[in-house]
Design a protein around this motif. Structure first.
Motif, PDB file in Angstrom:
ATOM      1  N   TYR A 146     -11.586  12.994   9.299  1.00  0.00           N
ATOM      2  CA  TYR A 146     -12.783  12.568  10.033  1.00  0.00           C
ATOM      3  C   TYR A 146     -12.387  11.467  11.008  1.00  0.00           C
ATOM      4  O   TYR A 146     -11.742  10.495  10.632  1.00  0.00           O
ATOM      5  N   THR A 147     -12.725  11.665  12.290  1.00  0.00           N
ATOM      6  CA  THR A 147     -12.551  10.580  13.248  1.00  0.00           C
ATOM      7  C   THR A 147     -13.722  10.616  14.218  1.00  0.00           C
ATOM      8  O   THR A 147     -14.640  11.426  14.058  1.00  0.00           O
ATOM      9  N   GLY A 148     -13.719   9.740  15.206  1.00  0.00           N
ATOM     10  CA  GLY A 148     -14.872   9.712  16.098  1.00  0.00           C
ATOM     11  C   GLY A 148     -14.586   8.989  17.381  1.00  0.00           C
ATOM     12  O   GLY A 148     -13.509   8.435  17.591  1.00  0.00           O
ATOM     13  N   ARG A 149     -15.625   9.000  18.224  1.00  0.00           N
ATOM     14  CA  ARG A 149     -15.487   8.378  19.531  1.00  0.00           C
ATOM     15  C   ARG A 149     -16.870   7.915  19.996  1.00  0.00           C
ATOM     16  O   ARG A 149     -17.836   8.677  19.915  1.00  0.00           O
ATOM     17  N   GLY A 150     -16.940   6.673  20.428  1.00  0.00           N
ATOM     18  CA  GLY A 150     -18.172   6.155  21.022  1.00  0.00           C
ATOM     19  C   GLY A 150     -18.116   6.391  22.514  1.00  0.00           C
ATOM     20  O   GLY A 150     -17.307   5.779  23.210  1.00  0.00           O
ATOM     21  N   GLN A 210     -17.012  12.732  15.128  1.00  0.00           N
ATOM     22  CA  GLN A 210     -18.359  12.215  15.390  1.00  0.00           C
ATOM     23  C   GLN A 210     -18.422  11.553  16.771  1.00  0.00           C
ATOM     24  O   GLN A 210     -17.634  10.654  17.069  1.00  0.00           O
ATOM     25  N   THR A 221     -20.522   9.080  18.727  1.00  0.00           N
ATOM     26  CA  THR A 221     -21.585   8.113  18.419  1.00  0.00           C
ATOM     27  C   THR A 221     -22.307   7.662  19.697  1.00  0.00           C
ATOM     28  O   THR A 221     -22.261   6.496  20.081  1.00  0.00           O
ATOM     29  N   GLU A 228     -24.738   4.900  18.921  1.00  0.00           N
ATOM     30  CA  GLU A 228     -24.116   3.572  18.861  1.00  0.00           C
ATOM     31  C   GLU A 228     -23.950   2.979  20.263  1.00  0.00           C
ATOM     32  O   GLU A 228     -24.304   1.825  20.516  1.00  0.00           O
ATOM     33  N   LYS A 229     -23.410   3.791  21.170  1.00  0.00           N
ATOM     34  CA  LYS A 229     -23.153   3.253  22.516  1.00  0.00           C
ATOM     35  C   LYS A 229     -24.449   2.944  23.237  1.00  0.00           C
ATOM     36  O   LYS A 229     -24.543   1.967  23.976  1.00  0.00           O
ATOM     37  N   GLN A 265     -22.417   6.054  10.686  1.00  0.00           N
ATOM     38  CA  GLN A 265     -20.961   6.228  10.832  1.00  0.00           C
ATOM     39  C   GLN A 265     -20.303   6.473   9.472  1.00  0.00           C
ATOM     40  O   GLN A 265     -19.228   7.077   9.394  1.00  0.00           O
ATOM     41  N   ILE A 289      -9.502   9.205   7.138  1.00  0.00           N
ATOM     42  CA  ILE A 289     -10.027   8.750   8.436  1.00  0.00           C
ATOM     43  C   ILE A 289      -8.933   8.044   9.239  1.00  0.00           C
ATOM     44  O   ILE A 289      -8.556   6.920   8.904  1.00  0.00           O
ATOM     45  N   CYS A 315      -8.096   5.893  12.355  1.00  0.00           N
ATOM     46  CA  CYS A 315      -8.887   5.092  13.302  1.00  0.00           C
ATOM     47  C   CYS A 315      -8.123   3.828  13.681  1.00  0.00           C
ATOM     48  O   CYS A 315      -7.172   3.448  13.005  1.00  0.00           O
ATOM     49  N   GLN A 341     -12.293  -0.415  13.337  1.00  0.00           N
ATOM     50  CA  GLN A 341     -13.356   0.365  12.701  1.00  0.00           C
ATOM     51  C   GLN A 341     -13.409   0.154  11.190  1.00  0.00           C
ATOM     52  O   GLN A 341     -14.279   0.691  10.513  1.00  0.00           O
ATOM     53  N   PHE A 401     -15.870   1.282   7.177  1.00  0.00           N
ATOM     54  CA  PHE A 401     -15.375   2.074   6.053  1.00  0.00           C
ATOM     55  C   PHE A 401     -15.127   1.231   4.804  1.00  0.00           C
ATOM     56  O   PHE A 401     -15.058   1.771   3.705  1.00  0.00           O
TER      57      PHE A 401
HETATM   58  N1  TRP Z   1     -17.470   3.657  16.375  1.00  0.00           N
HETATM   59  C1  TRP Z   1     -16.413   4.408  16.995  1.00  0.00           C
HETATM   60  C2  TRP Z   1     -16.253   3.976  18.456  1.00  0.00           C
HETATM   61  O1  TRP Z   1     -16.971   3.173  18.967  1.00  0.00           O
HETATM   62  C3  TRP Z   1     -16.660   5.886  16.919  1.00  0.00           C
HETATM   63  C4  TRP Z   1     -16.464   6.458  15.539  1.00  0.00           C
HETATM   64  C5  TRP Z   1     -17.410   7.046  14.754  1.00  0.00           C
HETATM   65  C6  TRP Z   1     -15.233   6.524  14.807  1.00  0.00           C
HETATM   66  N2  TRP Z   1     -16.881   7.490  13.603  1.00  0.00           N
HETATM   67  C7  TRP Z   1     -15.538   7.183  13.590  1.00  0.00           C
HETATM   68  C8  TRP Z   1     -13.925   6.132  15.078  1.00  0.00           C
HETATM   69  C9  TRP Z   1     -14.545   7.437  12.629  1.00  0.00           C
HETATM   70  C10 TRP Z   1     -12.939   6.380  14.127  1.00  0.00           C
HETATM   71  C11 TRP Z   1     -13.251   7.019  12.911  1.00  0.00           C
HETATM   72  O2  TRP Z   1     -15.384   4.473  19.150  1.00  0.00           O
END
Ligand code: TRP
Length: 411
Positions: free
Chosen positions: A101-105, A136, A138, A141-142, A223, A250, A252, A256, A260
């Motif tokens: 699991y990872t993500g990007r705002g 994910q 986000t 969030e942004k 998140q 995860i 990251c 971040q 977690f």
């Molecule tokens: N909050 C992260 C950001 O601003 C985005 C994000 C959501 C994220 N879930 C994550 C990053 C899980 C790493 C892992 O970019």
């Protein structure tokens, strides 16, 4: 360890409130801000956050268990810290399922080189482990944190998803979701998490105050939720009781971690394993190691959408140099690699270990000038951009839709 020894280590590592305050003044790391005087001290950060340093023995085990060479981000200490990575290797060895699991705002229209780091590494992990990945976006969030409209956040989401897909993720094993759209599916876990975290805890972990928007307080569970496998009933069987015990890893950047820590804290109470983490350092701003490359400061960042001329201008004009002021002095004393941004970028993006070492030695001993090192870096970054832009141009709206469709994955 004897009690006496234990006491000794506690005494030497413990700090007074004043010292802590001083440390915090010199080094600030939150999900929204990264700053320091004289560069981030990552060992201090590990101590403060309570994570574990990645030692050579763990990298060896990773290579043994996976049968693959460790990525240069691991070998070079760019991914430097973890929580329960051992549990993931154990699971892999035992043939037990887990996922990434990872993500990007989405806060800007294009990704920059710093954003690439966790995604390149996540793709490597997906290839090595052959497991499902959820990403994910986000945009909520942004929208809450930045001075942008919700429409802009949604527009950035699609543009960023194109950049992410262009890195080569496998559509059979990757689900990308926009929070604003997927939130209904996440909601059962969001409220379960929300029921077990108090306002005091949120304030303590994230530092929000009474005049912050209430939406910010509600965000951390959003998140956290994707770290629990049953947030994705289309991927992991909702009727199988084993689903709740599927582990999550995860990757990251270490900023971040607060999200977690909170997630790990409540996981056992809700009947889930604690998610594992693997943390990267920050990709430094062009201006130097005191802060990270940021989309909020266009001069600090090289974008994947930049033209060759833009890349060249930014690196030549703005990349902080550890070299000496004149050619004569450089030849006599050599460069300070510790503070040199161009050399650090090579550490991230020049894969050839021998070549990197050679450049480092020659630059540090004055046989290479900053301008020569920068030229080398520009060539590499321009080539990465050329390839990226070519791959991105092939990512159609239909492909974006396909990655973001709620569907079964094959793994
Ligand atoms: N909050 C992260 C950001 O601003 C985005 C994000 C959501 C994220 N879930 C994550 C990053 C899980 C790493 C892992 O970019």
């Amino acid at each position: 360890m004897s009690q006496q020894q234990q006491q000794d280590t506690t005494t030497t590592t413990s700090t007074t409130v004043d010292e802590q305050q001083q440390q915090e003044d010199e080094q600030l790391v939150t999900p929204w801000e990264v700053s320091s005087k004289g560069g981030i001290d990552y060992n201090k950060l590990i101590d403060k956050f309570g994570s574990t340093k990645i030692e050579p023995a763990l990298i060896e085990r990773f290579e043994r268990v996976t049968g693959k060479r460790a990525h240069h981000f691991l070998r070079r200490g760019i991914f430097f810290s973890h929580r329960d990575l051992v549990e993931i290797l154990d699971a892999y060895e035992a043939g037990k399922p887990f996922y990434l699991y990872t993500g990007r705002g989405p806060s800007s229209g294009s990704l920059h080189f710093g954003h690439l780091v966790p995604f390149i590494f996540t793709k490597y992990l997906q290839d090595v482990f052959n497991v499902p990945l959820v990403i994910q976006m986000t945009n909520d969030e942004k929208y809450l944190w930045k001075d942008i409209t919700l429409d802009e956040a949604l527009q950035f989401t699609i543009n960023n998803v194109k950049d992410i897909i262009a890195l080569g993720f496998d559509i059979e094993k990757t689900f990308i979701f926009s929070n604003v759209e997927y939130i209904g599916h996440l909601y059962p876990n969001v409220i379960k998490i929300g029921k077990h975290v108090t306002l005091n805890q949120i304030k303590g972990i994230f530092g929000f105050g009474d005049s912050d928007a209430c939406g910010k307080f509600a965000f951390p569970p959003v998140q956290a939720a994707p770290a629990f496998a049953d947030s994705f009933p289309h991927i992991f069987s909702p009727t199988d009781p084993a689903t709740k015990s599927i582990r999550c890893l995860i990757p990251c950047a270490i900023d971040q971690d607060p999200y977690f820590r909170m997630t790990r804290d409540i996981a056992p109470r809700l009947g889930y394993p604690k998610p594992s983490l693997i943390h990267s350092k920050f990709f430094p701003a062009l201006q130097g190691h005191n802060t990270k490359m940021s989309a909020s400061d266009a001069n600090s960042a090289v974008y994947l959408s930049d033209t060759p001329q833009q890349v060249k201008d930014k690196v030549t004009k703005h990349a902080f140099s550890g070299g000496r002021d004149t050619k004569e002095e450089q030849e006599k004393y050599g460069a300070n690699l510790e503070v040199d941004v161009s050399y650090e970028y090579l550490n991230y993006f020049l894969e050839d270990d021998e070549l990197l070492k050679d450049i480092g030695e020659k630059y540090a001993s004055g046989k290479l000038l900053t301008s020569q090192v920068k030229q080398r870096l520009v060539e590499i970054m321009v080539e990465i951009n050329r390839r990226h832009q070519e791959a991105r141009a092939k990512v159609t709206d239909d492909i974006v839709k396909a990655f973001m469709t709620v569907r079964k994955l094959n793994f």
